[in-house]
Design an enzyme around this catalytic site. Structure first.
Site, PDB file in Angstrom:
ATOM      1  N   SER A   1      27.738  29.131  39.167  1.00  0.00           N
ATOM      2  CA  SER A   1      29.077  29.521  38.713  1.00  0.00           C
ATOM      3  C   SER A   1      29.563  28.667  37.539  1.00  0.00           C
ATOM      4  O   SER A   1      29.133  28.963  36.353  1.00  0.00           O
ATOM      5  CB  SER A   1      29.803  29.694  40.040  1.00  0.00           C
ATOM      6  OG  SER A   1      31.191  30.402  39.686  1.00  0.00           O
TER       7      SER A   1
ATOM      8  N   LYS B   1      56.654  36.346  43.243  1.00  0.00           N
ATOM      9  CA  LYS B   1      56.698  34.941  43.224  1.00  0.00           C
ATOM     10  C   LYS B   1      55.821  34.474  44.404  1.00  0.00           C
ATOM     11  O   LYS B   1      55.183  33.405  44.434  1.00  0.00           O
ATOM     12  CB  LYS B   1      58.333  34.388  43.468  1.00  0.00           C
ATOM     13  CG  LYS B   1      58.362  32.980  43.152  1.00  0.00           C
ATOM     14  CD  LYS B   1      57.693  32.352  41.960  1.00  0.00           C
ATOM     15  CE  LYS B   1      57.384  31.139  41.826  1.00  0.00           C
ATOM     16  NZ  LYS B   1      56.465  30.742  40.806  1.00  0.00           N
TER      17      LYS B   1
END
Lengths: 196, 311
Positions: B124, B176
Site C-alpha cells: 500500500s 459534520k
C-alpha cells in the site's frame, strides 16, 4: 610560585620533584584548569570523526562531567584508604596532584592526528599510546599518593589499586550470587514445571 | 627554565594544531577523499504516519517529518551519490505517504537516484513510496502490492441500543458527523466518501503507472487491493530485481558509477547516546497496545493508506 609550564614539564621529566612542588604549593584552581582543558581537548580529538553537531557537543559535555566526577570520586576514595592505612595528608593536595596528571591525556592527541593519516596502523598506534599514557598515569597517581600522604611505594600502590580490587571482588561475588540464584531457580522450574 | 617553557609551549601548540586539524581540516580532506563515494540508506519502518512521531531529547522517529528531514539531508550531502530507501512498511496515511513520495521525486529531479529495497513488507503506502523511486529490489517472499484504498467504518447502533446509550449531536452542517458510528451511513454520505476513495485510488494508480512505466489500465487490472509476493510482483512489473538490501546498495553504486565498495551512510540509525536520550518505539508501541483501546475508525496497522490515521 613556580611556572605552571615548568611544573608540567617536570611532571614528564622529573615527576617526583614535580609532585613535591605541586603538593607544597597546592594550587587547586590550576589543577581544575588543567583537568578541564585536557578533557575538552582530548574529547574533541577522540570524537573528531565519530559524532557531529549537537551529538558532539553533548558527548564532550558528558566527558567533562564524567572526568570531574571521576576525579573527585577517586580522590575521595584514595584519601579515605590512605588515612585508614596510616597516611596523613590533605585531600585538597591530593586533588591538586591528581588533577595535574590529567595533562598526560594530551600526549595522545598528536597520535590521533598521525593515526588519521595512516589508517592501517592508526588503531595500533592509538592503542600503544593509550597504553603508555595509562601506565604512566598509574605511576604518577602512585607517586602523588606517596608524596601527599608520605607513604611508602608499596602502601601507595595498595591504596591506588585497592578500590579496583574491591570493585572486582564485589563484581565476582555478584556474578556468583546471581549464577547461584538462577541455577537454583532453574532447577526448581525443571523439577516443578509450571502448569497452564 | 626558559628551555622548559619553550618545550611546553611547543607541545601545547602541537596539541592545539592537532585538534584543529582533526576537527576542521580532516573533515574537508575526508570530504574530498570520499566525495561522491557514498550511498545513503534511509529506513521506512512501520506504519507511515504524518508528524513528528516519537520525540526524544536528541532525536525523533516514526513520523514522516523525520523521514523527510533525513531525505533532505541525504539530498543536500554532496558526497552522497545515491539513496537506498529500505522499506518495511504496511502503508499508512495517504497524505503522509504522498508528502514523502513528492520529496523522493524532487530528489530524483535533482539527478540523485533513489532505489528501493523492500524488507518483509512494502504494501500500500509502502509500495506508493517504492513506485516513486528509480528501481525496486524485493525478496521473493516480500509482501507487496495492496494497491488500493479503503475507509474502515463500523456501525455500532444496535450495540448502543442494547446498553442504553443514545448520542445527541448539535451539528453545524448535515455532513459534520459523517462516519458516525451511532447511525447508518446515508446514501449521500456513501457517495461523498466513495468519491474521495476513488480520487485517492486514482492518484495511487497514476503514481504507480508513472513510476513503473505502465499504462493506467494495466495498473488498474492489478490494483484490486490484493497483496503480491515479491516474485509475483516482478512478473507483473511492479518490481525490477530480486535481491536484499546489499544487492540494492551495489545496484545503486553501479547506477551512479561508483567502482568498488561504496561507503554507506545510514540515516535514522541510533547511536548509543541518542538511544539513551530518545523514546523507545517498543515502549511507545507497548503503551499504545496496553493503554489505548482502538477507536472504531482507527486505521489498523496492516490496512492500506488513504485515510487519516484517526477520524
Amino acid at each position: 610560585m613556580s611556572s605552571i609550564l615548568e611544573t608540567l614539564y617536570d611532571l614528564f621529566a622529573k615527576p617526583k620533584e614535580a609532585f613535591q612542588v605541586i603538593v607544597s604549593e597546592g594550587r587547586l584552581s590550576k589543577a581544575c584548569q588543567i583537568v578541564l582543558f585536557s578533557t575538552v581537548i582530548s574529547s574533541l580529538a577522540t570524537y573528531a570523526n565519530v559524532f557531529e553537531g549537537s551529538s558532539k557537543g553533548a558527548i564532550v559535555f558528558a566527558q567533562i562531567v564524567c572526568s570531574i566526577l571521576i576525579w573527585g570520586f577517586s580522590v575521595s576514595i584514595w584519601h579515605l584508604l590512605a588515612e585508614l592505612i596510616g597516611g596523613r595528608g590533605s585531600v585538597k593536595r591530593l586533588l591538586t596532584a591528581i588533577g595535574f596528571t590529567y595533562f598526560l591525556q594530551l600526549l595522545v592527541v598528536p597520535i590521533y592526528l598521525i593515526a588519521n593519516f595512516f589508517p592501517t596502523v592508526g588503531f595500533l598506534l592509538i592503542m600503544i599510546a593509550t597504553l603508555i599514557v595509562a601506565v604512566w598515569s598509574i605511576v604518577l597517581g602512585i607517586l602523588a599518593i606517596c608524596e601527599v600522604y608520605q607513604l611508602s611505594g608499596g602502601k601507595a600502590t595498595l591504596v591506588y589499586f585497592l578500590p579496583v580490587l574491591i570493585f572486582v571482588g564485589i563484581f565476582i561475588v555478584m556474578i556468583f550470587t546471581a549464577s547461584a540464584f538462577f541455577m537454583s531457580a532453574a532447577s526448581d522450574i525443571i523439577a516443578n514445571p509450571p502448569q497452564f | 627554565m626558559m628551555r622548559k617553557k619553550m618545550i611546553m609551549v611547543l607541545f601545547s601548540i602541537i596539541v592545539l594544531v592537532s585538534v584543529a586539524m582533526l576537527t576542521f581540516a580532516n573533515k574537508s580532506i575526508d570530504k574530498k577523499m570520499s566525495a561522491g563515494n557514498k550511498i545513503a540508506v534511509v529506513y521506512v519502518d512501520g506504519t507511515i504516519t504524518g508528524g513528528h512521531g516519537a520525540s526524544g531529547l536528541l532525536s525523533e522517529s516514526g513520523g514522516t517529518d523525520s523521514l523527510i528531514k533525513q531525505l533532505h539531508e541525504a539530498s543536500d550531502d554532496a558526497s552522497i551519490k545515491g539513496i537506498v530507501l529500505r522499506i518495511n512498511s504496511p502503508g499508512g496515511s495517504s497524505t503522509a505517504t504522498e508528502e514523502v513520495g513528492e520529496e523522493i521525486k524532487k530528489i530524483r529531479a535533482k539527478g540523485k537516484p533513489v532505489v528501493t529495497s523492500m524488507g518483509d513488507m512494502a504494501a500500500s503506502g509502502g509500495y506508493w513510496l517504492a513506485a516513486c523511486t528509480d528501481k525496486i529490489y524485493a525478496n521473493p517472499t516480500t509482501l507487496t502490492g495492496s494497491i488500493g484504498v479503503y475507509m474502515p467504518y463500523s456501525n455500532w447502533e444496535e450495540l448502543y441500543k442494547k446498553i442504553g446509550i443514545r448520542q445527541e449531536k448539535i451539528k453545524s452542517g448535515v455532513h459534520k458527523d459523517i462516519l458516525s458510528n451511532d447511525r447508518p451511513m446515508t446514501e449521500e454520505e456513501r457517495v461523498i466518501l466513495q468519491t474521495m476513495v476513488d480520487e485517492i485510488y486514482q492518484g495511487f494508480v497514476e503514481v504507480v503507472a508513472e513510476g513503473r512505466h505502465l499504462d493506467i489500465e494495466t495498473v488498474k487490472k492489478i490494483a484490486d487491493g490484493r497483496v503480491y509476493t515479491g516474485k509475483q510482483a516482478k512478473e507483473l512489473g511492479l518490481v525490477d530485481e530480486m535481491g536484499n538490501l546489499y544487492d540494492a546498495i551495489d545496484g545503486t553504486a553501479q547506477m551512479v558509477g561508483i567502482h568498488g565498495k561504496p561507503k554507506i551512510k545510514e540515516y535514522g540509525k541510533n547511536n548509543p547516546f541518542s538511544m539513551l536520550m530518545s523514546t523507545s518505539d517498543k515502549a511507545e508501541l507497548l503503551k499504545t497496545l496496553l493503554l489505548n483501546v482502538p477507536a472504531e475508525n482507527d486505521v489498523k496497522s496492516v490496512v492500506p493508506m488513504a485515510i487519516p490515521e484517526k477520524w
